[in-house]
Design an enzyme around this catalytic site. Sequence first.
Site, PDB file in Angstrom:
ATOM      1  N   ASP A 273       0.570  -1.414  -0.037  1.00 39.68           N
ATOM      2  CA  ASP A 273      -0.034  -0.302  -0.123  1.00 39.68           C
ATOM      3  C   ASP A 273       1.023   0.897  -0.204  1.00 39.68           C
ATOM      4  OD1 ASP A 273      -2.899   1.169   0.986  1.00 39.68           O
ATOM      5  OD2 ASP A 273      -1.371   1.856   1.821  1.00 39.68           O
TER       6      ASP A 273
ATOM      7  N   VAL B 227      -5.383   2.572  -0.051  1.00 35.96           N
ATOM      8  CA  VAL B 227      -4.959   1.736  -1.503  1.00 35.96           C
ATOM      9  C   VAL B 227      -5.673   0.126  -1.136  1.00 35.96           C
ATOM     10  CG1 VAL B 227      -3.642   1.244  -3.431  1.00 35.96           C
ATOM     11  CG2 VAL B 227      -3.671   3.385  -2.215  1.00 35.96           C
ATOM     12  N   ASP B 228      -5.037  -0.243  -0.105  1.00 36.77           N
ATOM     13  CA  ASP B 228      -5.103  -1.799   0.216  1.00 36.77           C
ATOM     14  C   ASP B 228      -6.689  -1.951   0.149  1.00 36.77           C
ATOM     15  OD1 ASP B 228      -3.179  -3.409  -0.181  1.00 36.77           O
ATOM     16  OD2 ASP B 228      -2.716  -3.298   2.395  1.00 36.77           O
ATOM     17  N   TYR B 229      -7.174  -1.505   0.888  1.00 40.66           N
ATOM     18  CA  TYR B 229      -8.770  -1.663   0.992  1.00 40.66           C
ATOM     19  C   TYR B 229      -9.441  -0.966  -0.390  1.00 40.66           C
ATOM     20  CZ  TYR B 229      -8.069  -2.977   6.011  1.00 40.66           C
ATOM     21  OH  TYR B 229      -7.530  -3.878   6.912  1.00 40.66           O
TER      22      TYR B 229
ATOM     23  N   GLY C  30      -9.601  -3.777  -2.941  1.00 37.20           N
ATOM     24  CA  GLY C  30     -10.356  -5.258  -1.794  1.00 37.20           C
ATOM     25  C   GLY C  30     -11.465  -5.001  -2.638  1.00 37.20           C
TER      26      GLY C  30
END
Length: 397
Positions: free
Chosen positions: A143, A171-173, A176
């Site tokens: 991220d 950014v990760d979430y 996802g």
Amino acid sequence: MSKAFDNIRVIDTTHVLAGPFASYQMAVLGAEVIKVESPEEPDQARMQGSDRSLNDMGMGTAFMAQASNKKTMALDLKTEAGVEAMKRLIQTADVFVENYRPGAFDALGLGYEEMSRLNPGLIYCSISAFGSTGPRREQTAYDAVIQAFSGMMAMTGHGDGKPLKSGAPVVDYATGTTAAYAISAALFQREREGGKGQFIDVSMLDVATILCSSHLTGYLWNGKHPEQKGNVFPFATIGYYHASDAPMMISASNLPQQRRLWTALGREDMIKTNNNQRLDAHAEEAEVLTSIIGTMSADYWEKFLQERGIPAARVRRLEESIADPHIASRKLLHKHDAPDSPVDGLTVPVAGFIMSESHSEINLPPQPVGAQTAELLQELGYSQEEINAMQKLGATN
């Protein structure tokens, strides 16, 4: 009542946050999610979180935040037996999700072309740092690295030139969430078009770029690079102000809202009739607001302004925000009741939406590595003798 993804089987071979969060979004809406991990090198998020004892148990809070409602299976995909078991499993699936370096699963004989031959209806979602095409396809990132590369980090800060990452791994979430949306769209298209699956390529960098859409479009139009502004906005009536006891944010964004704000504060002389006037008067308006907001508490101003249709909130720490009765009313959090499990009492977020006909739900707490391996292998037609042999070979745990 049925759920949106009832009877959808998802094979999740992802790790850390983005991939597991994608499958979690489906799991809370009824999908049967099977998380497949290496018995020797399971999801690294299992060893990360706010409680070291849980990290040591492989049940770190970073992992458990998106591990509920998932069965777990341990397969060593470096072994022939592990790959064969995975192929059998994929043939029973609707969705397959992986987030390894592009090409890694092709090298194992588990790439999209091979798997789509085995299962033509398979939705195969690959999540990676830079995507499966392009000159950087083989580079890796997390991220914070993507925040740095995308320009997001450079435009975030207090104006002193020092880049600042977001406090949460946005950014990760967002990746996802994007992957879950793309999978949902592919399932919908499969339903309409005769059951054919497809390949989905999700790039963290692509998602980060999309998150910067308004800044990017402005830059591409006139070449003005978005600079660090900290908590300062183009209009002074949107911004960070310190009340007598605590900081707060006010967002009187549009012309009607700024009119209501100045009227409520008894400063009708500050009302503007167009946005150019507001831009030109930023310094004057900020000075006036600073002096007024500093006279009363943040709670006072939050209540006063909200009652008059002006967005405003005192800056809260996380523990205070989630303790607000509004959060409970939204059924956003689930507390696990699992007396015989180390996760008894664990509270996790469920979903950021409410559906009238297909509610999200959690009914299985996060599982240890490979908790359902034997059960799932038996379902795939393996005998107990074959399962024992695979365990001796190290293909499972």
